[in-house]
Design a protein around this motif. Structure first.
Motif, PDB file in Angstrom:
ATOM      1  N   UNK A 142     -10.160  17.229 127.159  1.00 59.14           N
ATOM      2  CA  UNK A 142      -9.174  17.612 126.143  1.00 59.14           C
ATOM      3  C   UNK A 142      -8.784  19.044 126.467  1.00 59.14           C
ATOM      4  N   UNK A 143      -7.540  19.429 126.230  1.00 54.92           N
ATOM      5  CA  UNK A 143      -7.172  20.824 126.455  1.00 54.92           C
ATOM      6  C   UNK A 143      -6.500  21.405 125.219  1.00 54.92           C
ATOM      7  N   UNK A 144      -6.396  22.731 125.233  1.00 55.41           N
ATOM      8  CA  UNK A 144      -5.573  23.409 124.237  1.00 55.41           C
ATOM      9  C   UNK A 144      -4.144  22.894 124.370  1.00 55.41           C
ATOM     10  N   UNK A 145      -3.345  23.122 123.339  1.00 56.13           N
ATOM     11  CA  UNK A 145      -1.995  22.558 123.289  1.00 56.13           C
ATOM     12  C   UNK A 145      -1.173  22.897 124.525  1.00 56.13           C
ATOM     13  N   UNK A 146      -0.396  21.922 124.947  1.00 61.63           N
ATOM     14  CA  UNK A 146       0.476  22.091 126.107  1.00 61.63           C
ATOM     15  C   UNK A 146       1.691  22.950 125.776  1.00 61.63           C
ATOM     16  N   UNK A 147       2.207  23.621 126.785  1.00 64.41           N
ATOM     17  CA  UNK A 147       3.531  24.216 126.662  1.00 64.41           C
ATOM     18  C   UNK A 147       4.563  23.096 126.724  1.00 64.41           C
ATOM     19  N   UNK A 148       5.706  23.373 126.146  1.00 64.90           N
ATOM     20  CA  UNK A 148       6.785  22.400 126.160  1.00 64.90           C
ATOM     21  C   UNK A 148       7.099  21.940 127.591  1.00 64.90           C
ATOM     22  N   UNK A 149       7.094  22.884 128.536  1.00 59.42           N
ATOM     23  CA  UNK A 149       7.475  22.567 129.917  1.00 59.42           C
ATOM     24  C   UNK A 149       6.419  21.759 130.660  1.00 59.42           C
ATOM     25  N   UNK A 150       5.201  21.659 130.115  1.00 53.65           N
ATOM     26  CA  UNK A 150       4.119  20.959 130.803  1.00 53.65           C
ATOM     27  C   UNK A 150       3.968  19.500 130.377  1.00 53.65           C
ATOM     28  N   UNK A 151       4.664  19.109 129.312  1.00 53.04           N
ATOM     29  CA  UNK A 151       4.486  17.750 128.795  1.00 53.04           C
ATOM     30  C   UNK A 151       4.879  16.715 129.837  1.00 53.04           C
ATOM     31  N   UNK A 152       6.013  16.925 130.488  1.00 51.12           N
ATOM     32  CA  UNK A 152       6.523  15.932 131.445  1.00 51.12           C
ATOM     33  C   UNK A 152       5.570  15.707 132.610  1.00 51.12           C
ATOM     34  N   UNK A 153       4.857  16.755 133.026  1.00 49.01           N
ATOM     35  CA  UNK A 153       3.981  16.633 134.198  1.00 49.01           C
ATOM     36  C   UNK A 153       2.778  15.733 133.930  1.00 49.01           C
ATOM     37  N   UNK A 154       2.430  15.533 132.650  1.00 55.06           N
ATOM     38  CA  UNK A 154       1.288  14.673 132.317  1.00 55.06           C
ATOM     39  C   UNK A 154       1.701  13.359 131.657  1.00 55.06           C
ATOM     40  N   UNK A 155       2.967  13.257 131.296  1.00 59.25           N
ATOM     41  CA  UNK A 155       3.413  12.113 130.494  1.00 59.25           C
ATOM     42  C   UNK A 155       3.207  10.769 131.191  1.00 59.25           C
ATOM     43  N   UNK A 156       3.297  10.746 132.511  1.00 58.65           N
ATOM     44  CA  UNK A 156       3.173   9.478 133.244  1.00 58.65           C
ATOM     45  C   UNK A 156       1.809   9.282 133.886  1.00 58.65           C
ATOM     46  N   UNK A 157       0.869  10.151 133.564  1.00 53.89           N
ATOM     47  CA  UNK A 157      -0.476  10.011 134.118  1.00 53.89           C
ATOM     48  C   UNK A 157      -1.194   8.863 133.402  1.00 53.89           C
ATOM     49  N   UNK A 158      -1.612   7.820 134.124  1.00 56.79           N
ATOM     50  CA  UNK A 158      -2.206   6.648 133.468  1.00 56.79           C
ATOM     51  C   UNK A 158      -3.565   6.928 132.825  1.00 56.79           C
ATOM     52  N   UNK A 159      -4.187   8.045 133.170  1.00 51.96           N
ATOM     53  CA  UNK A 159      -5.506   8.362 132.630  1.00 51.96           C
ATOM     54  C   UNK A 159      -5.459   9.293 131.429  1.00 51.96           C
ATOM     55  N   UNK A 160      -4.248   9.663 131.007  1.00 48.39           N
ATOM     56  CA  UNK A 160      -4.098  10.666 129.945  1.00 48.39           C
ATOM     57  C   UNK A 160      -3.161  10.153 128.863  1.00 48.39           C
ATOM     58  N   UNK A 161      -3.543  10.387 127.619  1.00 45.05           N
ATOM     59  CA  UNK A 161      -2.614  10.161 126.510  1.00 45.05           C
ATOM     60  C   UNK A 161      -2.325  11.518 125.876  1.00 45.05           C
ATOM     61  N   UNK A 172       7.105  24.503 115.916  1.00 46.31           N
ATOM     62  CA  UNK A 172       7.060  23.620 117.086  1.00 46.31           C
ATOM     63  C   UNK A 172       6.265  22.351 116.839  1.00 46.31           C
ATOM     64  N   UNK A 173       6.576  21.381 117.678  1.00 48.45           N
ATOM     65  CA  UNK A 173       5.708  20.218 117.830  1.00 48.45           C
ATOM     66  C   UNK A 173       4.517  20.655 118.679  1.00 48.45           C
ATOM     67  N   UNK A 174       3.342  20.120 118.367  1.00 52.28           N
ATOM     68  CA  UNK A 174       2.145  20.436 119.146  1.00 52.28           C
ATOM     69  C   UNK A 174       1.718  19.194 119.920  1.00 52.28           C
ATOM     70  N   UNK A 175       1.489  19.395 121.223  1.00 52.23           N
ATOM     71  CA  UNK A 175       1.037  18.316 122.097  1.00 52.23           C
ATOM     72  C   UNK A 175      -0.348  18.657 122.632  1.00 52.23           C
ATOM     73  N   UNK A 176      -1.296  17.740 122.463  1.00 47.52           N
ATOM     74  CA  UNK A 176      -2.630  17.931 123.021  1.00 47.52           C
ATOM     75  C   UNK A 176      -2.951  16.728 123.924  1.00 47.52           C
ATOM     76  N   UNK A 177      -3.179  16.974 125.219  1.00 51.39           N
ATOM     77  CA  UNK A 177      -3.510  15.880 126.130  1.00 51.39           C
ATOM     78  C   UNK A 177      -5.001  15.547 126.074  1.00 51.39           C
ATOM     79  N   UNK A 178      -5.319  14.270 126.108  1.00 50.68           N
ATOM     80  CA  UNK A 178      -6.718  13.840 126.151  1.00 50.68           C
ATOM     81  C   UNK A 178      -6.878  12.752 127.207  1.00 50.68           C
TER      82      UNK A 178
END
Length: 527
Positions: free
Chosen positions: A259-278, A498-504
């Motif tokens: 789990x990480x601290x909230x993503x920057x807006x510009x970083x969401x796309x880089x993880x959005x298609x990763x099959x191991x991450x929601x 802002x919207x907050x995005x947290x990748x897990x």
């Protein structure tokens, strides 16, 4: 009003099967900053609160992902009809952490609650004499002036008496700063002359307990074997301090954290298609802003503050910092979703008017000023340096030469609290969904030590009266009027909600975001 709860929630009991699934897998969180310390009452930054929330419980908590209050160390509470008395029945059998530096001889009782809150309101408390400390959030709330007394009714009952009614007061007992300390541990530290260790070697009642810390590197915690809420399915919780957002993205993509601290807006796309991450998402109760020094020239003049505000091209800043378009320009001191929001307020962008205001204030040729850039990334301000550079360019067009400065996060906060700035970037996240959660901690006179921050008698009267009334329409009208004063006086340049995005990682089970975007690892595990 009364709230009661069973000793062990059904949600926690439901975690029992997870114990066999977890198999002792460590859970690693990539944090965005180092904790300032480990005494929760002393700090109010989001990064430090996140650490404290794993090791300390309050009397109450919030049911994620809502703003609903739930029992923690109190099993029930009652509020008097006049909203001046708050009585808590404590949870029996709660054990404090047993560590190499402290072995508790008893379970939680009223003495612990009295000890915790007496430190916040009594500068002559013996512990405060031995270890003088600033309790930022309690001080900003004016807690010492608000509380008339704290009564130990019996071993398991505590009553807080207020000088004035306050319908919002109950939520304070769920905030991170209100984590309950052990009075027995405090007495041990006093006796051995080591009172300051309370901020270095923490002892709480939370689901995890302190193991070790290497500054700016790793914080290790282990499951509390005696946790009142049941055995934790994760034995080892690790906070990996990763200041650079791109590093956090790389680490979670590689499985080096879960789990990480909230993503920057510009970083969401880089993880959005990763099959191991929601990617968990929430429209958070938050705001970023630039705070003026209300005492130091030239920002002590209202016309100067207004000029600097309306000289900023927010549209251009949002295109650069929030390319996904998920952030909203902030106009008032809290988001539009909060009841009492003043819809009549608006932002302006008018460089010509800004220049005229500067001339009126006695600065026809502008001036030089310091602009402090946020040194950490937040969802509402993902790139403080870039924001500062864009504002610097806007201000140059009205003759204001801004020198951008920044410091390490802890030093940044310390210097800002001392009033060394002209303008510094800050932000806030609310947890209750109530306007007072934004107004009183940030804009009341208690928050303005030495006149550095906003203190306006008319504004103060309105928010004080709003907290004291149970008439909701009347209360909301007062809050709306207070925002008119806020916008007129311009203590802040409001920037973003802002919207907050947290990748897990997808093998993480049980994680739920909070309305303020914070993280809590109670009951969370890897399958």
């Amino acid at each position: 009003m009364k709230l009661a709860a069973p000793l062990l929630s059904a949600a926690l009991l439901a975690l029992a099967p997870a114990l066999t699934l977890a198999q002792g897998k460590p859970l690693i969180y990539c944090a965005d900053a180092s904790p300032e310390g480990f005494d929760p009452g002393m700090w109010d930054s989001a990064s430090t609160n996140t650490v404290g929330a794993q090791m300390f419980d309050g009397l109450l908590g919030f049911k994620r992902p809502t703003t609903e209050l739930v029992p923690k160390l109190a099993v029930s509470y009652e509020i008097s009809p006049d909203a001046k008395s708050f009585t808590f029945k404590l949870r029996p059998g709660v054990k404090f952490h047993s560590t190499a530096w402290f072995k508790p001889t008893r379970t939680l009782n009223a003495d612990d609650v009295v000890f915790t809150f007496s430190r916040f309101i009594d500068p002559n408390h013996p512990f405060n004499k031995a270890f003088p400390a600033s309790f930022i959030y309690p001080q900003n709330l004016g807690l010492a002036k608000a509380i008339d007394g704290i009564d130990k009714v019996d071993d398991m009952t505590v009553r807080f008496r207020l000088k004035q009614p306050n319908v919002t007061f109950i939520a304070n007992f769920a905030f991170a700063w209100a984590g309950i300390q052990s009075a027995e541990y405090g007495a041990q530290l006093l006796k051995t002359g080591k009172a300051s260790q309370i901020n270095v070697q923490p002892v709480g009642t939370g689901p995890f307990q302190f193991k070790s810390y290497a500054k700016d590197d790793l914080l290790r915690m282990t499951a509390n074997p005696d946790y009142w809420g049941g055995k934790q399915p994760t034995t080892n919780l690790v906070f990996s301090i990763s200041r650079e957002p791109n590093v956090r993205v790389q680490k979670i993509a590689a499985g080096e954290c879960h789990v990480t601290a909230a993503l920057r807006d510009v970083d969401v796309a880089s993880l959005a298609n990763n099959p191991n991450i929601s990617i968990e998402k929430i429209q958070a109760l938050n705001i970023s802003y630039l705070s003026f020094n209300m005492k130091k020239p030239p920002t002590d003049k209202r016309e100067v503050r207004e000029a600097l505000d309306i000289a900023i091209d927010r549209d251009a800043i949002f295109k650069a910092l929030f390319p996904r378009g998920d952030a909203m320009q902030a106009v008032s001191a809290f988001p539009p979703a909060v009841p009492g929001y003043n819809k009549k307020l608006k932002n302006e962008f008018d460089p010509a008017k800004a220049k005229a205001l500067l001339a009126k204030a006695g600065f026809p040729n502008g001036f030089e000023i310091d602009l402090w850039a946020l040194p950490v990334q937040r969802p509402t301000n993902p790139n403080g340096q870039l924001m500062a550079q864009l504002i610097q360019q806007d201000w140059a067009k009205i003759g204001v030469k801004a020198t951008i400065k920044t410091y390490e996060w802890g030093e940044y906060l310390k210097r800002a609290n001392n009033g060394e700035h002209n303008v510094y970037m800050s932000g806030w996240s609310g947890e209750t969904g109530d306007a007072d959660d934004f107004l009183t901690p940030n804009l009341s006179c208690a928050n303005s030590r030495g006149g550095i921050k906003f203190c306006n008698a008319e504004f103060e009267k309105l928010i004080d009266e709003a907290r004291a009334t149970t008439d909701t329409p009347k209360r909301l009208a007062m809050i709306e009027k207070a925002q008119d004063i806020f916008k007129r006086e311009r203590p802040w340049i409001t920037m973003a909600h802002s919207t907050v995005y947290i990748p897990i990682r997808k093998d993480v089970v049980g994680f739920k975001m909070a309305p303020n975007g914070s993280v809590d690892f109670e009951g969370v595990y890897r399958k």
